[in-house]
Scaffold this motif. Structure first.
Motif, short mmCIF file in Angstrom:
data_model
loop_
_atom_site.label_atom_id
_atom_site.label_comp_id
_atom_site.label_asym_id
_atom_site.label_seq_id
_atom_site.Cartn_x
_atom_site.Cartn_y
_atom_site.Cartn_z
N LYS A 1 0.84 -1.20 0.00
CA LYS A 1 0.00 0.00 0.00
C LYS A 1 0.88 1.26 0.00
CE LYS A 1 -3.92 0.39 2.62
NZ LYS A 1 -4.56 0.46 3.92
N ASN A 2 1.88 1.24 0.87
CA ASN A 2 2.78 2.41 0.94
C ASN A 2 3.43 2.69 -0.40
OD1 ASN A 2 2.27 2.88 3.59
ND2 ASN A 2 4.07 1.80 4.36
N LEU A 3 3.88 1.61 -1.07
CA LEU A 3 4.58 1.82 -2.34
C LEU A 3 3.62 2.25 -3.44
CD1 LEU A 3 6.93 -1.32 -2.28
CD2 LEU A 3 7.65 1.07 -2.10
N LEU A 4 2.52 1.48 -3.62
CA LEU A 4 1.69 1.70 -4.80
C LEU A 4 0.62 2.77 -4.60
CD1 LEU A 4 1.25 -2.01 -5.97
CD2 LEU A 4 2.65 -0.24 -7.03
N LEU A 5 0.12 2.93 -3.37
CA LEU A 5 -0.93 3.93 -3.16
C LEU A 5 -0.37 5.22 -2.58
CD1 LEU A 5 -4.05 1.99 -1.78
CD2 LEU A 5 -3.62 2.85 -4.09
N LYS A 6 0.42 5.07 -1.50
CA LYS A 6 0.92 6.29 -0.85
C LYS A 6 2.19 6.83 -1.49
CE LYS A 6 -1.06 5.16 3.66
NZ LYS A 6 -0.72 4.67 5.01
N LYS A 7 2.73 6.07 -2.43
CA LYS A 7 3.92 6.50 -3.19
C LYS A 7 5.09 6.87 -2.26
CE LYS A 7 1.85 6.52 -7.35
NZ LYS A 7 1.39 5.17 -7.54
N SER A 8 5.32 5.99 -1.25
CA SER A 8 6.35 6.29 -0.25
C SER A 8 7.74 6.43 -0.88
CB SER A 8 6.36 5.21 0.83
OG SER A 8 6.53 3.94 0.23
N LEU A 9 7.98 5.76 -2.00
CA LEU A 9 9.28 5.92 -2.66
C LEU A 9 9.13 6.70 -3.98
CD1 LEU A 9 10.96 2.40 -2.15
CD2 LEU A 9 11.53 4.53 -0.99
N GLY A 10 8.02 7.41 -4.11
CA GLY A 10 7.77 8.19 -5.32
C GLY A 10 7.67 7.29 -6.54
N LYS A 11 8.19 7.79 -7.66
CA LYS A 11 8.08 7.06 -8.93
C LYS A 11 8.81 5.70 -8.86
CE LYS A 11 8.35 8.18 -13.80
NZ LYS A 11 9.64 7.77 -14.35
N ALA A 12 9.88 5.64 -8.05
CA ALA A 12 10.67 4.40 -7.96
C ALA A 12 9.80 3.21 -7.52
CB ALA A 12 11.84 4.58 -6.99
N GLY A 13 8.73 3.52 -6.73
CA GLY A 13 7.90 2.42 -6.23
C GLY A 13 6.54 2.36 -6.90
N SER A 14 6.37 3.05 -8.02
CA SER A 14 5.04 3.04 -8.64
C SER A 14 4.80 1.73 -9.41
CB SER A 14 4.84 4.26 -9.55
OG SER A 14 5.79 4.20 -10.58
N ARG A 15 5.87 0.99 -9.63
CA ARG A 15 5.72 -0.39 -10.14
C ARG A 15 6.53 -1.27 -9.19
NH1 ARG A 15 7.13 -1.15 -16.23
NH2 ARG A 15 9.10 -0.18 -15.63
#
Ligand code: AMP
Ligand code: GLY
Length: 424
Positions: A168-182
């Motif tokens: 959730k943090n990676l894909l929804l909250k974008k905790s790592l920004g674009k790096a974690g959008s996939r």
């Protein structure tokens, strides 16, 4: 020669140290931006590694003959393409080749296409499908952000709630920004880890001796992953047969794949291996020297480093040899308490400058010098290097340095190298 080294950590310190050791004062070495300790052995210039336009302008203006790139970020930004287009000589892979590190999805798809052994994986860009998948598989869960994230993008998780949370943090909250959008979710591999650095000039290659990093922050491989808390070399869990297997089933297949994809890979290809009971698997590729493995490898490298790097960048490695001493080296990282999360800076360091002896060396990383005194200036602050005829001696020598150099709330693992003792 006038040489520019880009970066500021223990890896860059050890590269500069080795070039000085090989060539004495024959070269003028500049480091951008360097750190307190590096500025004692080379000339530092205040340009950040991600400012690749200013780095090129500075290198041209100062008639730099050869540039060596330490960290991954400038490589991923295309510093090598930029320098080469301007007729400058530089060590490191170009932007296209760096994707083996800068995109987990690119590297997993590459390995899949060329049948290079790696963990099975599925790619996701939606939280709904990723969480549905997690609900159907059993732990441990291995979740990786696609993009660069300074070692903070890989999670090995043992309970489903935490796996949902991270996804959730990676894909929804974008905790790592674009790096974690996939992200990639891959199967867990059980075994012993090893790092293998390969100098690759596009087609010819030479291997360094294997080494072993210690990624987790606490003893017994507990706690979150860091950039690396210590390393030793050589790692003896890879015997001649296994090395031949790695060469033919991993290194050479990777090179053939790169050539087929029209990727001209010149630089270090760092192969992060998991040695499982089904054979060696590639956990990750990196497009640069590893930190802190480089700090362990440089003191045992007999060959001239600068020559090897130049020959690699020229595509001319075929007639070179890479030789090592028979010594064992252990590197223990002294970190700021709190690393890899938040930590204090500007803590005074006692015991510096440290006088290097044959078997006791100190390589700086996150240090700063003010009024002739050294202070902490990063998560990983110093690297204590022990050299020995056995791993036991190397470990003892590295830890002896803790008696001379320390700072308030200094944290280091006390078990670096222990996993290797069974091979002695
Ligand atoms: P990476 O970012 O891919 O280098 O992974 C960082 C660390 O996570 C590795 O050094 C391993 O300790 C662990 N790791 C990564 N992938 C796996 C996997 N498939 N199975 C088990 N551990 C892994
Ligand atoms: N030692 C791990 C790395 O350099 O990525």
């Amino acid at each position: 020669m006038k040489i520019l080294v880009i970066g500021s950590g223990g890896r860059e310190y050890s590269l500069v140290w080795k070039i000085l050791k090989d060539n004495g004062d024959k070269n003028e070495i500049y480091v951008a931006p360097g750190c307190g300790g590096i500025c004692d052995i080379a000339k530092c210039i205040d340009i950040k590694p991600d400012n690749i336009d200013d780095l090129l302008a500075w290198a041209k203006c100062n008639l730099i003959d050869f540039t060596i790139v330490g960290p991954e970020v400038p490589l991923a930004l295309g510093i090598v393409d930029k320098f080469i287009n301007d007729g400058m000589k530089i060590f490191g892979p170009n932007k296209q080749a760096t994707q083996l590190e800068s995109s987990k999805i690119f590297s997993k798809d590459f390995m899949n296409k060329y049948n290079i052994p790696t963990a099975d994986y599925i790619k996701f860009n939606s939280f709904e499908t990723a969480s549905e998948y997690i609900a159907h598989i059993s732990p441990p869960y291995v979740i990786k952000a696609d993009g660069l994230s300074s070692g903070k993008g890989c999670f090995v998780i043992h309970n489903p709630e935490e796996a949902f949370e991270i996804t959730k943090n990676l894909l929804l909250k974008k905790s790592l920004g674009k790096a974690g959008s996939r992200i990639v979710i891959e199967s867990f591999l059980k075994g012993e880890e090893a790092s293998l650095f390969v100098l690759l000039d596009g087609k010819n290659y030479k291997t360094f001796l294997p080494s072993q990093d210690h990624k987790q922050v606490f003893d017994g491989d507990k706690g979150p992953n860091t950039g690396g808390m210590g390393a030793y070399a050589p790692y003896r869990g890879i015997d001649n047969d296994l090395m031949e297997n790695i060469k033919s089933n991993i290194i050479e297949i990777t090179i053939q794949g790169l050539i087929k994809e029209n990727i001209d890979y010149r630089g270090i290809l760092y192969i992060g291996l998991m040695l499982t009971n089904r054979g060696p698997y590639v956990m990750e590729y990196n497009a640069r020297f590893g930190d802190p493995e480089t700090q362990a490898l440089m003191p045992m490298l007999k060959s001239n480093l600068l020559n090897l790097l130049i020959k690699t960048s020229e595509g001319n490695l075929q007639n070179e040899t890479i030789e090592f001493t028979s010594k064992i080296v252990c590197c223990v990282v002294f970190a700021s308490e709190g690393y890899p999360k938040t930590y204090k800076k500007e803590v005074a360091i006692k015991g510096l400058p440290f006088e290097n002896y044959e078997n006791h060396l100190l390589f700086h990383a996150g240090t700063i010098k003010k009024d002739s005194k050294f202070y902490t200036n990063g998560g990983r602050v110093l690297n204590a290097i022990g050299v020995g005829d056995s791993l036991k001696d190397a470990i003892e020598n590295a830890y002896e340095i803790t008696e001379y150099v320390f700072f308030e709330n200094m944290h280091y693992r006390t078990d670096i190298g222990e996993k290797g003792l069974k091979y002695e």
